[in-house]
Design a protein around this motif. Sequence first.
Motif, PDB file in Angstrom:
ATOM      1  N   ILE A 145       2.078  12.501  -9.499  1.00 25.06           N
ATOM      2  CA  ILE A 145       1.677  13.896  -9.282  1.00 25.06           C
ATOM      3  C   ILE A 145       2.845  14.838  -9.564  1.00 25.06           C
ATOM      4  CG2 ILE A 145       0.976  15.552  -7.517  1.00 25.06           C
ATOM      5  CD1 ILE A 145      -0.664  13.317  -6.236  1.00 25.06           C
ATOM      6  N   ALA A 146       4.033  14.477  -9.044  1.00 31.98           N
ATOM      7  CA  ALA A 146       5.212  15.317  -9.271  1.00 31.98           C
ATOM      8  C   ALA A 146       5.544  15.406 -10.756  1.00 31.98           C
ATOM      9  CB  ALA A 146       6.404  14.759  -8.492  1.00 31.98           C
ATOM     10  N   ALA A 147       5.385  14.312 -11.489  1.00 33.00           N
ATOM     11  CA  ALA A 147       5.656  14.332 -12.932  1.00 33.00           C
ATOM     12  C   ALA A 147       4.666  15.239 -13.662  1.00 33.00           C
ATOM     13  CB  ALA A 147       5.600  12.910 -13.485  1.00 33.00           C
ATOM     14  N   LEU A 148       3.386  15.185 -13.272  1.00 40.11           N
ATOM     15  CA  LEU A 148       2.390  16.052 -13.900  1.00 40.11           C
ATOM     16  C   LEU A 148       2.675  17.531 -13.616  1.00 40.11           C
ATOM     17  CD1 LEU A 148      -0.874  14.008 -13.187  1.00 40.11           C
ATOM     18  CD2 LEU A 148       0.262  14.314 -15.395  1.00 40.11           C
ATOM     19  N   GLU A 149       3.050  17.832 -12.384  1.00 42.89           N
ATOM     20  CA  GLU A 149       3.389  19.214 -12.041  1.00 42.89           C
ATOM     21  C   GLU A 149       4.613  19.691 -12.813  1.00 42.89           C
ATOM     22  OE1 GLU A 149       3.853  19.156  -7.840  1.00 42.89           O
ATOM     23  OE2 GLU A 149       1.689  19.331  -7.415  1.00 42.89           O
ATOM     24  N   ARG A 150       5.570  18.795 -13.014  1.00 40.26           N
ATOM     25  CA  ARG A 150       6.745  19.164 -13.805  1.00 40.26           C
ATOM     26  C   ARG A 150       6.362  19.454 -15.255  1.00 40.26           C
ATOM     27  NH1 ARG A 150      10.622  14.320 -14.890  1.00 40.26           N
ATOM     28  NH2 ARG A 150       8.703  13.753 -15.956  1.00 40.26           N
ATOM     29  N   ASP A 151       5.520  18.611 -15.838  1.00 41.87           N
ATOM     30  CA  ASP A 151       5.088  18.835 -17.219  1.00 41.87           C
ATOM     31  C   ASP A 151       4.306  20.144 -17.350  1.00 41.87           C
ATOM     32  OD1 ASP A 151       6.268  16.438 -17.823  1.00 41.87           O
ATOM     33  OD2 ASP A 151       4.406  15.268 -17.718  1.00 41.87           O
ATOM     34  N   GLU A 152       3.463  20.423 -16.330  1.00 37.67           N
ATOM     35  CA  GLU A 152       2.709  21.672 -16.366  1.00 37.67           C
ATOM     36  C   GLU A 152       3.640  22.873 -16.271  1.00 37.67           C
ATOM     37  OE1 GLU A 152      -1.023  23.828 -14.014  1.00 37.67           O
ATOM     38  OE2 GLU A 152       0.019  22.123 -13.122  1.00 37.67           O
ATOM     39  N   ALA A 153       4.643  22.775 -15.406  1.00 37.42           N
ATOM     40  CA  ALA A 153       5.610  23.865 -15.277  1.00 37.42           C
ATOM     41  C   ALA A 153       6.389  24.065 -16.569  1.00 37.42           C
ATOM     42  CB  ALA A 153       6.570  23.570 -14.121  1.00 37.42           C
ATOM     43  N   ARG A 154       6.712  22.960 -17.257  1.00 36.60           N
ATOM     44  CA  ARG A 154       7.423  23.082 -18.528  1.00 36.60           C
ATOM     45  C   ARG A 154       6.571  23.837 -19.552  1.00 36.60           C
ATOM     46  NH1 ARG A 154       8.948  18.006 -19.257  1.00 36.60           N
ATOM     47  NH2 ARG A 154      11.072  18.341 -18.512  1.00 36.60           N
ATOM     48  N   GLU A 155       5.285  23.538 -19.571  1.00 39.45           N
ATOM     49  CA  GLU A 155       4.394  24.249 -20.494  1.00 39.45           C
ATOM     50  C   GLU A 155       4.312  25.734 -20.142  1.00 39.45           C
ATOM     51  OE1 GLU A 155       0.702  22.236 -20.254  1.00 39.45           O
ATOM     52  OE2 GLU A 155       1.390  20.409 -21.254  1.00 39.45           O
ATOM     53  N   LYS A 156       4.238  26.041 -18.840  1.00 39.73           N
ATOM     54  CA  LYS A 156       4.172  27.447 -18.427  1.00 39.73           C
ATOM     55  C   LYS A 156       5.468  28.176 -18.757  1.00 39.73           C
ATOM     56  CE  LYS A 156       0.797  26.890 -14.680  1.00 39.73           C
ATOM     57  NZ  LYS A 156       0.556  27.026 -13.228  1.00 39.73           N
ATOM     58  N   ILE A 157       6.597  27.482 -18.603  1.00 38.32           N
ATOM     59  CA  ILE A 157       7.880  28.108 -18.938  1.00 38.32           C
ATOM     60  C   ILE A 157       7.953  28.386 -20.437  1.00 38.32           C
ATOM     61  CG2 ILE A 157      10.356  27.613 -19.124  1.00 38.32           C
ATOM     62  CD1 ILE A 157      10.184  26.313 -16.375  1.00 38.32           C
ATOM     63  N   GLU A 158       7.455  27.462 -21.240  1.00 41.51           N
ATOM     64  CA  GLU A 158       7.421  27.682 -22.682  1.00 41.51           C
ATOM     65  C   GLU A 158       6.567  28.905 -23.022  1.00 41.51           C
ATOM     66  OE1 GLU A 158       6.210  25.263 -26.791  1.00 41.51           O
ATOM     67  OE2 GLU A 158       6.123  24.272 -24.822  1.00 41.51           O
ATOM     68  N   LEU A 159       5.424  29.029 -22.340  1.00 40.66           N
ATOM     69  CA  LEU A 159       4.580  30.204 -22.548  1.00 40.66           C
ATOM     70  C   LEU A 159       5.291  31.469 -22.099  1.00 40.66           C
ATOM     71  CD1 LEU A 159       1.834  31.463 -23.269  1.00 40.66           C
ATOM     72  CD2 LEU A 159       1.078  30.928 -20.927  1.00 40.66           C
ATOM     73  N   GLN A 160       5.986  31.400 -20.973  1.00 42.54           N
ATOM     74  CA  GLN A 160       6.730  32.553 -20.464  1.00 42.54           C
ATOM     75  C   GLN A 160       7.779  33.023 -21.464  1.00 42.54           C
ATOM     76  OE1 GLN A 160       8.719  31.971 -16.705  1.00 42.54           O
ATOM     77  NE2 GLN A 160       6.995  32.770 -15.546  1.00 42.54           N
ATOM     78  N   TYR A 180       0.823  -1.201   0.000  1.00 44.96           N
ATOM     79  CA  TYR A 180       0.000   0.000   0.000  1.00 44.96           C
ATOM     80  C   TYR A 180       0.866   1.264   0.000  1.00 44.96           C
ATOM     81  CZ  TYR A 180      -3.814  -3.190   1.213  1.00 44.96           C
ATOM     82  OH  TYR A 180      -4.720  -4.194   1.211  1.00 44.96           O
ATOM     83  N   LYS A 181       1.938   1.238   0.781  1.00 47.92           N
ATOM     84  CA  LYS A 181       2.832   2.399   0.828  1.00 47.92           C
ATOM     85  C   LYS A 181       3.514   2.619  -0.518  1.00 47.92           C
ATOM     86  CE  LYS A 181       3.862   2.151   5.787  1.00 47.92           C
ATOM     87  NZ  LYS A 181       4.919   1.893   6.795  1.00 47.92           N
ATOM     88  N   VAL A 182       3.904   1.540  -1.183  1.00 48.15           N
ATOM     89  CA  VAL A 182       4.542   1.655  -2.500  1.00 48.15           C
ATOM     90  C   VAL A 182       3.567   2.263  -3.503  1.00 48.15           C
ATOM     91  CG1 VAL A 182       5.479   0.343  -4.432  1.00 48.15           C
ATOM     92  CG2 VAL A 182       6.214  -0.169  -2.110  1.00 48.15           C
ATOM     93  N   ARG A 183       2.304   1.837  -3.459  1.00 53.11           N
ATOM     94  CA  ARG A 183       1.305   2.407  -4.372  1.00 53.11           C
ATOM     95  C   ARG A 183       1.118   3.898  -4.107  1.00 53.11           C
ATOM     96  NH1 ARG A 183      -3.406  -2.244  -3.837  1.00 53.11           N
ATOM     97  NH2 ARG A 183      -2.168  -3.988  -4.678  1.00 53.11           N
ATOM     98  N   ALA A 184       1.070   4.264  -2.824  1.00 56.38           N
ATOM     99  CA  ALA A 184       0.926   5.685  -2.487  1.00 56.38           C
ATOM    100  C   ALA A 184       2.131   6.483  -2.977  1.00 56.38           C
ATOM    101  CB  ALA A 184       0.761   5.847  -0.980  1.00 56.38           C
ATOM    102  N   ALA A 185       3.333   5.920  -2.836  1.00 54.80           N
ATOM    103  CA  ALA A 185       4.539   6.612  -3.294  1.00 54.80           C
ATOM    104  C   ALA A 185       4.543   6.762  -4.806  1.00 54.80           C
ATOM    105  CB  ALA A 185       5.783   5.861  -2.827  1.00 54.80           C
ATOM    106  N   LYS A 186       4.088   5.750  -5.514  1.00 51.18           N
ATOM    107  CA  LYS A 186       4.007   5.849  -6.971  1.00 51.18           C
ATOM    108  C   LYS A 186       2.991   6.924  -7.380  1.00 51.18           C
ATOM    109  CE  LYS A 186       5.472   1.169  -8.201  1.00 51.18           C
ATOM    110  NZ  LYS A 186       5.080  -0.121  -8.839  1.00 51.18           N
ATOM    111  N   GLY A 187       1.904   7.037  -6.627  1.00 48.86           N
ATOM    112  CA  GLY A 187       0.947   8.103  -6.900  1.00 48.86           C
ATOM    113  C   GLY A 187       1.571   9.471  -6.713  1.00 48.86           C
ATOM    114  N   ALA A 188       2.384   9.630  -5.649  1.00 45.77           N
ATOM    115  CA  ALA A 188       3.064  10.908  -5.427  1.00 45.77           C
ATOM    116  C   ALA A 188       4.044  11.210  -6.556  1.00 45.77           C
ATOM    117  CB  ALA A 188       3.792  10.874  -4.080  1.00 45.77           C
ATOM    118  N   THR A 189       4.718  10.164  -7.066  1.00 44.43           N
ATOM    119  CA  THR A 189       5.632  10.352  -8.196  1.00 44.43           C
ATOM    120  C   THR A 189       4.875  10.816  -9.433  1.00 44.43           C
ATOM    121  OG1 THR A 189       7.062   8.600  -7.308  1.00 44.43           O
ATOM    122  CG2 THR A 189       7.379   9.222  -9.613  1.00 44.43           C
TER     123      THR A 189
END
Length: 507
Positions: free
Chosen positions: A410-425, A399-408
């Motif tokens: 989320i972090a990947a999605l936030e990174r991709d979103e930030a990359r898109e915002k940086i491109e817009l910037q 269960y802890k491994v699944r939760a950690a993979k979920g956090a990973t």
Amino acid sequence: MKRIFTFGFLLLALGQGAAEAQQLLSLDSCRAMALRNNKQMGVQQLKQDIAANLRKSARTKYLPHVSAIGSYQFTSEEISILNNEQKGKLSNLGTNLTGSLSGLGNTLQTTLGQMGTMLGQLGVPAEAFQQMAGQLQQNMQQTSTNVAGLLDSEGQKIVDAFRTDTRHIFAGSVLVTQPIFMGGGIVALNKLADINEEFANNSVAARRQGILYSTDQAYWQVVSLKHKKKLAESYLELIKKFDTDVQRMIEEGVATRSEGLSVSVKVNEAEMTLQKVDDGLVLSKMLLCQMIGMPMNEEITLADEDVEDLAVVTLHPQLNVEQAVENRAELKMLDNVVDMSKQATNILKAANLPQVALMGGYALSNPNVLNGFEKKFGGFWNVGVLVRVPIWNWGDVAYKVRAAKGATAIAALERDEAREKIELQVNQNTFKVDEANKRLVMAQTGIERANENLRTANLGFKEGVIAPTVVMEAQTAWLQAQSQLIDAQIAVKLSQVDLQKALGTLY
């Protein structure tokens, strides 16, 4: 002559002191001072040191660890190997044995009596035999008493030897543990520490860029207001001179009083504008002084205050999103977060794998049982292998491994979103630089037209063919053109700073 020389020297000294009182600061010196003064920059550097120490700490997990343990224990009762009945029998061993032999003594006495009767019938003197029998019986009693005492003493010694006296127990050990295989947990922990240190370095870089960006904004704000103050002073001087000319024309009857009042209103507006600009300049300098760590009432002079051409038109900036993705510290930090989340997942997975460790050490205690039971310190060496194999934990680690993979994820999605915002910037700031360059060209053209318009209006006013209101309109247009030029020059500078920050090249 001597007095004149002394007075001149005094004026020179005062002028030099005034020059030293006002510090001349360039943009680079303001940046350096702001970096030294900023408290958050110091916090980030301390976090960088913390991350480096955590990395060093993680390296020690590969090495053997030595620990020493010592203990003392007092108990109200001691451990007894013999029970009370056994202690009593051993302590009275001879007495009990003498009691068992008393029956044998009575039998011997009866037998001796029968033998005395038989020997008397054979003619042996009874007195001699009785004397001999009495002496024998006396010797036997004495021997039995001595044996009983000896056996009682030896029995008591046995009881004392079996006494433990474990009310005071001293123990100690030295243990050496060497991890052999921890399911990959130590490797993942060291990778996590390395990534955390990299994250701290990127955080310092991001904070540095933020400080430089804020410093540049404050610096160019002061420069802009300083130029606008000079412009306001020039305009006030111009409008005052024009007011004087109109008042003379009123006295000569060439101009009307209404026209004079209109010019006076413009003079008041120019004075108010100058006051507003001066107040804004004071506040902006306070902000800059606070950022660079100087007293807020310190008199400072910026190197670009007296520069006529603050900015020049640059070539069209090239759109370079890849450079921004590679250089932006914020994006690197998000990459670090994703990597740290992955290593945290690996550490959790290690809890479900076998773990092997080599153990060895030396243990001692008082009392000890290495050579019987002894009331002294005794110890021994030991070495062994510890193997831990998880069998069942109700899916806790899974269960802890699944939760950690979920956090990973989320972090990947936030990174991709930030990359898109940086491109817009980057796209937006590239466009802003191009737009600022166009505004600068237009402002420079507007200055030429405004100067020519003002020159023509002044010439026509002197010739008496142009009314004062037309001259005031030309002066207002000149003021706006000059103000727009200053704004365009500052906009070029700030747009360049914005683009550098978006590209991650603001150093």
